[in-house]
Design a protein around this motif. Sequence first.
Motif, PDB file in Angstrom:
ATOM      1  N   MET A   1       0.845  -1.189   0.000  1.00  0.00           N
ATOM      2  CA  MET A   1       0.000   0.000   0.000  1.00  0.00           C
ATOM      3  C   MET A   1       0.888   1.249   0.000  1.00  0.00           C
ATOM      4  O   MET A   1       1.831   1.354   0.774  1.00  0.00           O
ATOM      5  N   ARG A   2       0.578   2.163  -0.877  1.00  0.00           N
ATOM      6  CA  ARG A   2       1.354   3.398  -1.014  1.00  0.00           C
ATOM      7  C   ARG A   2       1.124   4.305   0.195  1.00  0.00           C
ATOM      8  O   ARG A   2       0.005   4.466   0.668  1.00  0.00           O
ATOM      9  N   GLN A   3       2.209   4.882   0.705  1.00  0.00           N
ATOM     10  CA  GLN A   3       2.134   5.827   1.816  1.00  0.00           C
ATOM     11  C   GLN A   3       1.407   7.087   1.341  1.00  0.00           C
ATOM     12  O   GLN A   3       1.614   7.548   0.219  1.00  0.00           O
ATOM     13  N   LYS A   4       0.537   7.636   2.184  1.00  0.00           N
ATOM     14  CA  LYS A   4      -0.166   8.872   1.816  1.00  0.00           C
ATOM     15  C   LYS A   4       0.817  10.030   1.786  1.00  0.00           C
ATOM     16  O   LYS A   4       1.612  10.208   2.700  1.00  0.00           O
ATOM     17  N   ARG A   5       0.751  10.770   0.701  1.00  0.00           N
ATOM     18  CA  ARG A   5       1.601  11.950   0.568  1.00  0.00           C
ATOM     19  C   ARG A   5       0.809  13.183   0.959  1.00  0.00           C
ATOM     20  O   ARG A   5      -0.321  13.372   0.527  1.00  0.00           O
ATOM     21  N   THR A   6       1.447  14.009   1.750  1.00  0.00           N
ATOM     22  CA  THR A   6       0.821  15.234   2.223  1.00  0.00           C
ATOM     23  C   THR A   6       1.560  16.417   1.642  1.00  0.00           C
ATOM     24  O   THR A   6       2.788  16.473   1.695  1.00  0.00           O
ATOM     25  N   TRP A   7       0.819  17.344   1.074  1.00  0.00           N
ATOM     26  CA  TRP A   7       1.396  18.621   0.679  1.00  0.00           C
ATOM     27  C   TRP A   7       1.060  19.622   1.766  1.00  0.00           C
ATOM     28  O   TRP A   7      -0.028  19.590   2.352  1.00  0.00           O
ATOM     29  N   VAL A   8       2.022  20.497   2.049  1.00  0.00           N
ATOM     30  CA  VAL A   8       1.853  21.546   3.039  1.00  0.00           C
ATOM     31  C   VAL A   8       2.005  22.881   2.329  1.00  0.00           C
ATOM     32  O   VAL A   8       3.062  23.164   1.756  1.00  0.00           O
ATOM     33  N   LEU A   9       0.948  23.666   2.347  1.00  0.00           N
ATOM     34  CA  LEU A   9       0.983  25.010   1.764  1.00  0.00           C
ATOM     35  C   LEU A   9       1.191  26.005   2.889  1.00  0.00           C
ATOM     36  O   LEU A   9       0.475  25.980   3.883  1.00  0.00           O
ATOM     37  N   VAL A  10       2.180  26.869   2.728  1.00  0.00           N
ATOM     38  CA  VAL A  10       2.441  27.950   3.667  1.00  0.00           C
ATOM     39  C   VAL A  10       2.367  29.228   2.857  1.00  0.00           C
ATOM     40  O   VAL A  10       3.114  29.391   1.886  1.00  0.00           O
ATOM     41  N   ALA A  11       1.445  30.128   3.227  1.00  0.00           N
ATOM     42  CA  ALA A  11       1.231  31.294   2.371  1.00  0.00           C
ATOM     43  C   ALA A  11       0.821  32.535   3.154  1.00  0.00           C
ATOM     44  O   ALA A  11       0.321  32.458   4.269  1.00  0.00           O
ATOM     45  N   ASP A  12       1.035  33.655   2.504  1.00  0.00           N
ATOM     46  CA  ASP A  12       0.434  34.916   2.916  1.00  0.00           C
ATOM     47  C   ASP A  12      -0.070  35.553   1.624  1.00  0.00           C
ATOM     48  O   ASP A  12      -0.172  34.871   0.604  1.00  0.00           O
ATOM     49  N   GLY A  13      -0.378  36.812   1.627  1.00  0.00           N
ATOM     50  CA  GLY A  13      -0.942  37.438   0.441  1.00  0.00           C
ATOM     51  C   GLY A  13       0.036  37.679  -0.694  1.00  0.00           C
ATOM     52  O   GLY A  13      -0.363  38.094  -1.780  1.00  0.00           O
ATOM     53  N   GLY A  14       1.336  37.409  -0.463  1.00  0.00           N
ATOM     54  CA  GLY A  14       2.310  37.680  -1.509  1.00  0.00           C
ATOM     55  C   GLY A  14       3.354  36.608  -1.732  1.00  0.00           C
ATOM     56  O   GLY A  14       4.141  36.694  -2.666  1.00  0.00           O
ATOM     57  N   ARG A  15       3.375  35.591  -0.879  1.00  0.00           N
ATOM     58  CA  ARG A  15       4.379  34.530  -1.026  1.00  0.00           C
ATOM     59  C   ARG A  15       3.761  33.208  -0.588  1.00  0.00           C
ATOM     60  O   ARG A  15       3.003  33.142   0.372  1.00  0.00           O
ATOM     61  N   ALA A  16       4.107  32.156  -1.303  1.00  0.00           N
ATOM     62  CA  ALA A  16       3.620  30.823  -0.947  1.00  0.00           C
ATOM     63  C   ALA A  16       4.717  29.803  -1.202  1.00  0.00           C
ATOM     64  O   ALA A  16       5.472  29.914  -2.162  1.00  0.00           O
ATOM     65  N   CYS A  17       4.790  28.810  -0.337  1.00  0.00           N
ATOM     66  CA  CYS A  17       5.717  27.689  -0.498  1.00  0.00           C
ATOM     67  C   CYS A  17       4.906  26.412  -0.339  1.00  0.00           C
ATOM     68  O   CYS A  17       4.084  26.309   0.571  1.00  0.00           O
ATOM     69  N   ILE A  18       5.156  25.457  -1.225  1.00  0.00           N
ATOM     70  CA  ILE A  18       4.475  24.170  -1.148  1.00  0.00           C
ATOM     71  C   ILE A  18       5.536  23.108  -0.890  1.00  0.00           C
ATOM     72  O   ILE A  18       6.516  22.998  -1.631  1.00  0.00           O
ATOM     73  N   PHE A  19       5.314  22.356   0.172  1.00  0.00           N
ATOM     74  CA  PHE A  19       6.226  21.288   0.566  1.00  0.00           C
ATOM     75  C   PHE A  19       5.496  19.954   0.487  1.00  0.00           C
ATOM     76  O   PHE A  19       4.273  19.906   0.517  1.00  0.00           O
ATOM     77  N   GLU A  20       6.279  18.889   0.455  1.00  0.00           N
ATOM     78  CA  GLU A  20       5.709  17.547   0.463  1.00  0.00           C
ATOM     79  C   GLU A  20       6.265  16.796   1.658  1.00  0.00           C
ATOM     80  O   GLU A  20       7.420  16.973   2.034  1.00  0.00           O
ATOM     81  N   ASN A  21       5.425  15.953   2.244  1.00  0.00           N
ATOM     82  CA  ASN A  21       5.837  15.059   3.323  1.00  0.00           C
ATOM     83  C   ASN A  21       5.306  13.684   2.980  1.00  0.00           C
ATOM     84  O   ASN A  21       4.104  13.510   2.821  1.00  0.00           O
ATOM     85  N   GLU A  22       6.200  12.727   2.813  1.00  0.00           N
ATOM     86  CA  GLU A  22       5.781  11.385   2.415  1.00  0.00           C
ATOM     87  C   GLU A  22       5.490  10.462   3.582  1.00  0.00           C
ATOM     88  O   GLU A  22       4.777   9.489   3.429  1.00  0.00           O
ATOM     89  N   ALA A  23       6.062  10.745   4.734  1.00  0.00           N
ATOM     90  CA  ALA A  23       5.821   9.886   5.895  1.00  0.00           C
ATOM     91  C   ALA A  23       6.100  10.676   7.165  1.00  0.00           C
ATOM     92  O   ALA A  23       6.896  11.619   7.161  1.00  0.00           O
TER      93      ALA A  23
END
Length: 148
Positions: A1-23
């Motif tokens: 079974m594939r591990q659930k991948r989680t994306w984490v969005l961190v943002a404000d009104g002018g900047r955003a970063c998207i990260f991934e966490n696999e476990a």
Amino acid sequence: MRQKRTWVLVADGGRACIFENEASGAGLIAIPDGVLEAEPYRTLTPSSEIGRSFESVGTMRHGIEPRITPREKMERRFIGEIIDKLEAGRKIGAFDRLIVIAEPKALGEFRRQSPEALSALIVETSSKDLAHVAKSRLEREVGLGPRS
């Protein structure tokens, strides 16, 4: 079974970063092209952008305040760009769950614009302004830091 991948969005009104966490305990990894920045906000608004109204009697004209400010308009457009990026990832199955951390105003706008299919993947939200913090602090804040 594939591990659930989680994306984490961190943002404000002018900047955003998207990260991934696999476990749990794996830490956060920036996704390719996962840093988004809004176009710089112009502080001076040309008078042509402000509507005009005529006086009901006479020929005097008055500027009309827009219902939303140009800065709010820019931020709304930027949140839309973030959602487009997340939707593209969702459609190809790049993540199974989404954590959204955004300053309160951006989080409210994100919730307003987010399509139902994307909203269904959100497992956690936080109204914190962490768009400019170090990754190590961010990992501590969301509890997804690497195991020691």
